[in-house]
Design a protein around this motif. Structure first.
Motif, PDB file in Angstrom:
ATOM      1  N   ASN A   1       7.676 -31.358  52.026  1.00  0.00           N
ATOM      2  CA  ASN A   1       7.267 -32.716  51.704  1.00  0.00           C
ATOM      3  C   ASN A   1       5.811 -32.960  52.115  1.00  0.00           C
ATOM      4  O   ASN A   1       5.027 -33.520  51.356  1.00  0.00           O
TER       5      ASN A   1
ATOM      6  N   TRP B   1      22.930 -20.306  52.098  1.00  0.00           N
ATOM      7  CA  TRP B   1      21.946 -21.288  51.637  1.00  0.00           C
ATOM      8  C   TRP B   1      20.571 -20.646  51.537  1.00  0.00           C
ATOM      9  O   TRP B   1      20.179 -19.861  52.388  1.00  0.00           O
TER      10      TRP B   1
ATOM     11  N   ARG C   1      20.551 -25.644  63.489  1.00  0.00           N
ATOM     12  CA  ARG C   1      20.645 -25.567  62.019  1.00  0.00           C
ATOM     13  C   ARG C   1      20.181 -26.875  61.381  1.00  0.00           C
ATOM     14  O   ARG C   1      19.398 -26.882  60.432  1.00  0.00           O
ATOM     15  N   ASN C   2      20.656 -27.979  61.937  1.00  0.00           N
ATOM     16  CA  ASN C   2      20.245 -29.290  61.432  1.00  0.00           C
ATOM     17  C   ASN C   2      18.740 -29.481  61.564  1.00  0.00           C
ATOM     18  O   ASN C   2      18.075 -29.924  60.634  1.00  0.00           O
TER      19      ASN C   2
ATOM     20  N   PHE D   1      16.748 -26.042  47.778  1.00  0.00           N
ATOM     21  CA  PHE D   1      17.422 -25.712  49.038  1.00  0.00           C
ATOM     22  C   PHE D   1      18.898 -25.937  48.730  1.00  0.00           C
ATOM     23  O   PHE D   1      19.381 -27.067  48.749  1.00  0.00           O
TER      24      PHE D   1
ATOM     25  N   TRP E   1      24.703 -25.682  65.693  1.00  0.00           N
ATOM     26  CA  TRP E   1      24.673 -26.679  64.604  1.00  0.00           C
ATOM     27  C   TRP E   1      23.495 -27.637  64.755  1.00  0.00           C
ATOM     28  O   TRP E   1      22.958 -28.117  63.760  1.00  0.00           O
ATOM     29  N   ARG E   2      23.098 -27.933  65.986  1.00  0.00           N
ATOM     30  CA  ARG E   2      21.921 -28.791  66.140  1.00  0.00           C
ATOM     31  C   ARG E   2      20.638 -28.062  65.735  1.00  0.00           C
ATOM     32  O   ARG E   2      19.751 -28.664  65.131  1.00  0.00           O
TER      33      ARG E   2
ATOM     34  N   GLN F   1      16.940 -27.402  58.959  1.00  0.00           N
ATOM     35  CA  GLN F   1      17.024 -27.895  57.578  1.00  0.00           C
ATOM     36  C   GLN F   1      16.090 -29.092  57.416  1.00  0.00           C
ATOM     37  O   GLN F   1      15.401 -29.213  56.409  1.00  0.00           O
ATOM     38  N   PHE F   2      16.024 -29.935  58.442  1.00  0.00           N
ATOM     39  CA  PHE F   2      15.111 -31.084  58.339  1.00  0.00           C
ATOM     40  C   PHE F   2      13.656 -30.604  58.332  1.00  0.00           C
ATOM     41  O   PHE F   2      12.831 -31.091  57.550  1.00  0.00           O
TER      42      PHE F   2
ATOM     43  N   GLY G   1      27.805 -26.234  69.401  1.00  0.00           N
ATOM     44  CA  GLY G   1      27.027 -27.465  69.411  1.00  0.00           C
ATOM     45  C   GLY G   1      25.542 -27.135  69.300  1.00  0.00           C
ATOM     46  O   GLY G   1      24.803 -27.718  68.502  1.00  0.00           O
TER      47      GLY G   1
ATOM     48  N   HIS H   1      12.629 -29.555  54.813  1.00  0.00           N
ATOM     49  CA  HIS H   1      12.242 -30.647  53.922  1.00  0.00           C
ATOM     50  C   HIS H   1      10.903 -31.261  54.347  1.00  0.00           C
ATOM     51  O   HIS H   1      10.069 -31.602  53.512  1.00  0.00           O
ATOM     52  N   LYS H   2      10.710 -31.361  55.659  1.00  0.00           N
ATOM     53  CA  LYS H   2       9.468 -31.936  56.179  1.00  0.00           C
ATOM     54  C   LYS H   2       8.263 -31.059  55.798  1.00  0.00           C
ATOM     55  O   LYS H   2       7.241 -31.554  55.336  1.00  0.00           O
TER      56      LYS H   2
ATOM     57  N   PHE I   1       5.313 -30.688  47.882  1.00  0.00           N
ATOM     58  CA  PHE I   1       6.327 -30.035  47.049  1.00  0.00           C
ATOM     59  C   PHE I   1       7.400 -31.037  46.638  1.00  0.00           C
ATOM     60  O   PHE I   1       7.732 -31.948  47.396  1.00  0.00           O
TER      61      PHE I   1
ATOM     62  N   TYR J   1       8.919 -25.694  65.054  1.00  0.00           N
ATOM     63  CA  TYR J   1       9.767 -26.888  65.053  1.00  0.00           C
ATOM     64  C   TYR J   1      10.957 -26.709  65.998  1.00  0.00           C
ATOM     65  O   TYR J   1      11.326 -27.615  66.740  1.00  0.00           O
TER      66      TYR J   1
END
Lengths: 476, 476
Positions: free
Chosen positions: B151, B245, B139-140, B226, B136-137, B143-144, B133, B147-148, B155, B273
């Motif tokens: 962004n 990835w 990792r999530n 990505f 995976w949190r 990944q966000f 748990g 992108h942040k 880019f 982060y």
């Protein structure tokens, strides 16, 4: 030294920059030459808007500058000034222009109007055109909007495997993945011996991350994937790609109604995000010279107020009907369809199109399809004939979302596998999800390129992904 | 009806919820039973923290509730109360407990301590454990954050093709993709006839999106990918996956120094982060029972203050040295290496490890490698011997970033292709990028799983991706 700014930054600062010296880097779109000065039009990819630069004949390299062909890479220092021109508030008075990468007469993008078909042949250069600059920025905005939407709602992004031993849809149209040397295949009793292959078994490219997403949702609660998926069917249409990106949320304790609600919220969020963040791009795309024909035969671009149309959709209630009612509407429409419309017949594109474009004139959610033409994992209704599936159909594109509540009862799932005559030996783990701590759950898949087609009003999926993969085409 | 909230929402609202009725849905971690009441510990995947629920013997189904095995799926309504227990501010007094999905004695995760090796065998159930748990949190979140980060810096995210006719690294260790029937291969003059294959040519799974990203950067300015990438080498190590990835930014008008700066900023952003958003998860992972051994032999988890260590890295200046200096440091170290350390020798993991872990005790950027063991597309230095490459090495993992400035001179690039004896027929479009409007540009690739290993302090990449693909393993 002058501050280096992107055009996006310059237009966002606007008149605050007046009389300041700025450095810009990009590519020349056009040069309008005269003896005393030239107008250079520059873009750097950061925005739809071009910067106009006045290059005075006093520049030491004026002759070279005034003769630049479009596509030339430059670095320019200049002073930002109020613009005298129409439709722009600021321009630049060039002080120094450095030609970084020249262009010769052979450059394919010199002349202004190119067909989308021609540009597909030079996909490596498409990012330099205004049309594709717009498309890639919208694509970027909507991928970010996707992560933002799910992140704000507590979803956990997961990466499901691309290489798989499974056939998630039971459909069979998959690409094989192997490291065996095809000229010297190892054989066992006349058959290819996959035990000697890299993974020790037959493997393919995944058609969906859903089954693995279910395993993650039963534990993490709310998850979503956003990754490439593959279909090896020989479909050469404007809405099929062999490799495309799919968004697949999966939620524990969700029933079909909540799945549909989530899908509608997501589609509306995408439209709203595009309207809020990409208006320049949408306006440009909607005022392009018209495409002849479209995904479903009528050109979306023929509609003058396409932007207003999608804006309305972002605020509308989506019509929801059952498959049974949908087919009855088609039956009673008086319209001649090529395929049958009796109960139990498969819903075809022509039916979807009639419902979304003619009958309801907007997006439609169709639910509870006959189980025979839906996947094994969908939850059966008490009627024994239909399953808790739902598709969302939109005008101009057809199906952009397909989802369902999943069968969470072990025995019923095992029976469905038997009925579909599927091989369940690789599905042991998927069945086990129903054995311990099973919960109602569901999710959907949204084809990212189709959603982009719908929102941009473009007409061919090949123009919505940078380097499309289609039958007989893996160039670039 | 009581409001349904996630545990994350409940803990975030905290004492504001006291005396309110709330509905929760999740899985039981444990039950401590007594005659008059039981303590239920619940988690729903939204947070590392568990909710303690007091179930009174007055519940109509008390016997069943008190006998639930861990892993049972439940829906519980109850009142939030101040907690009497240690380390938690609130708890729930259960009013109604519905058992949705029971668990029997066969459930593999009932007993508390499981080795990571065992859990890999039941990867479909890993999301139900506290350790995974947490992973995976994180990792999530990262990944966000990726992108942040891009962004915020303007880019544009692009999706580069997974199926490719190219060999982007010139390395050759690729998975083949085909729809040919391997038991009945079409032949032409004794050789497999790929003109009959789906794409009409040989195709493979991409090892990098870089070449296509370059085409997009020359037009859009700043782009990043990505996506999944593939290696078919037979590497069964703790830091190799067959499918992983990768994040690959590519920027026009960037030189090597700016590429390195971007990579350092990105790594620091990821660490920051994670510290800001996943502290519960990082604390949990760092206080797990220790792993024996690690990626590079010493366990990161043996370090008590691993979180403080990465926090320092997020604020530190990364050491930057040339390959030439790096090899000299190794040579003069007095340490015995298995592989040679003279100029021109390939830098091996043992050298990277020595530099990051022993000599500099932190991340190191190594630049300007000999051209012979780097890819054809890297920009040559004026010395004729080295290229503008850079790798970032971190303790415990080794290389997590590999980047370079790209050769933007057409002739030099053509010569490099000849020198490497590569087939350039599929690279016509890549060469054309240097023909018209060419600009200096560069980028890097960051292995997402390796970055996650570094930040979580985990020791095996198989535990960092939901369903790992490794030699002889494509299960799930």
């Amino acid at each position: 030294m002058a501050k280096c700014l992107s055009l996006k930054e310059i237009f966002s600062l606007g008149e605050k920059l007046i009389d300041q010296e700025v450095l810009v880097k990009g590519w020349i779109r056009s040069v309008r030459k005269s003896k005393t000065f030239s107008f250079l039009v520059l873009n750097d990819g950061s925005t739809q808007n071009n910067l106009q630069i006045i290059a005075d004949s006093g520049l030491p390299n004026y002759e070279a500058v005034a003769s630049m062909l479009s596509g030339t890479a430059v670095i320019i220092t200049g002073i930002i000034k109020q613009s005298g021109g129409k439709g722009q508030s600021i321009e630049m008075h060039g002080k120094a222009v450095t030609i970084v990468g020249p262009v010769d007469e052979e450059f394919p993008l010199q002349k202004k109007a190119h067909s989308l078909e021609f540009l597909r042949e030079v996909a490596h250069l498409r990012a330099r055109t205004q049309t594709f600059g717009a498309i890639w920025r919208v694509r970027n905005a909507l991928q970010f909007a996707t992560h933002k939407f799910f992140n704000e709602r507590g979803f956990i992004n997961i990466h499901t495997p691309i290489i798989t031993g499974l056939d998630a849809e039971g459909a069979g149209e998959m690409f094989k993945v192997t490291t065996l040397h095809l000229d010297h295949l190892p054989k066992d009793k006349g058959q290819v011996d996959y035990s000697q292959d890299y993974f020790g078994q037959e493997t393919s490219l995944s058609v969906s991350g859903q089954l693995q997403a279910e395993a993650m949702a039963i534990g993490l609660g709310k998850v979503y994937t956003f990754g490439p998926t593959f279909r090896s069917e020989n479909s050469n249409t404007k809405r099929h790609l062999s490799e495309f990106w799919m968004v697949e949320p999966e939620v524990a304790f969700f029933e079909l109604e909540q799945v549909a609600e989530l899908a509608v919220d997501y589609i509306k969020y995408l439209i709203t995000y595009a309207l809020d963040n990409c208006m320049d791009e949408l306006l440009f795309l909607n005022h392009r010279p018209m495409e002849k024909g479209s995904v479903l035969g009528t050109s979306i671009n023929e509609k003058e107020n396409y932007i207003e149309e999608i804006r309305k959709v972002a605020q509308a209630t989506f019509t929801q009907i059952s498959y049974t009612d949908a087919m009855e509407i088609c039956s009673k429409s008086g319209k001649k369809f090529e395929f049958p419309t009796h109960w139990g017949a498969e819903m075809q594109t022509e039916h979807e199109r009639y419902l979304a474009e003619e009958h309801f004139k907007g997006p439609v959610i169709v639910t509870d399809y006959p189980k025979d033409f839906k996947a094994f994992y969908m939850k059966q209704n008490p009627d024994g004939k239909t399953v808790r599936a739902m598709d969302i159909l939109v005008p101009g594109v057809g199906e952009i979302v397909g989802g369902s509540q999943r069968e969470d009862n072990l025995e019923k799932l095992q029976n469905a596998i038997k009925e579909k005559k599927m091989n369940d030996k690789d599905l042991w783990w998927y069945l086990e999800l129903r054995k311990w701590g099973s919960v109602p759950h569901g999710g959907f898949g949204l084809g990212f390129e189709r959603a982009l087609l719908y929102i941009t009003g473009m007409t061919n999926v090949r123009d919505i992904i940078p380097f499309p993969r289609t039958p007989k085409n893996a160039t670039f």
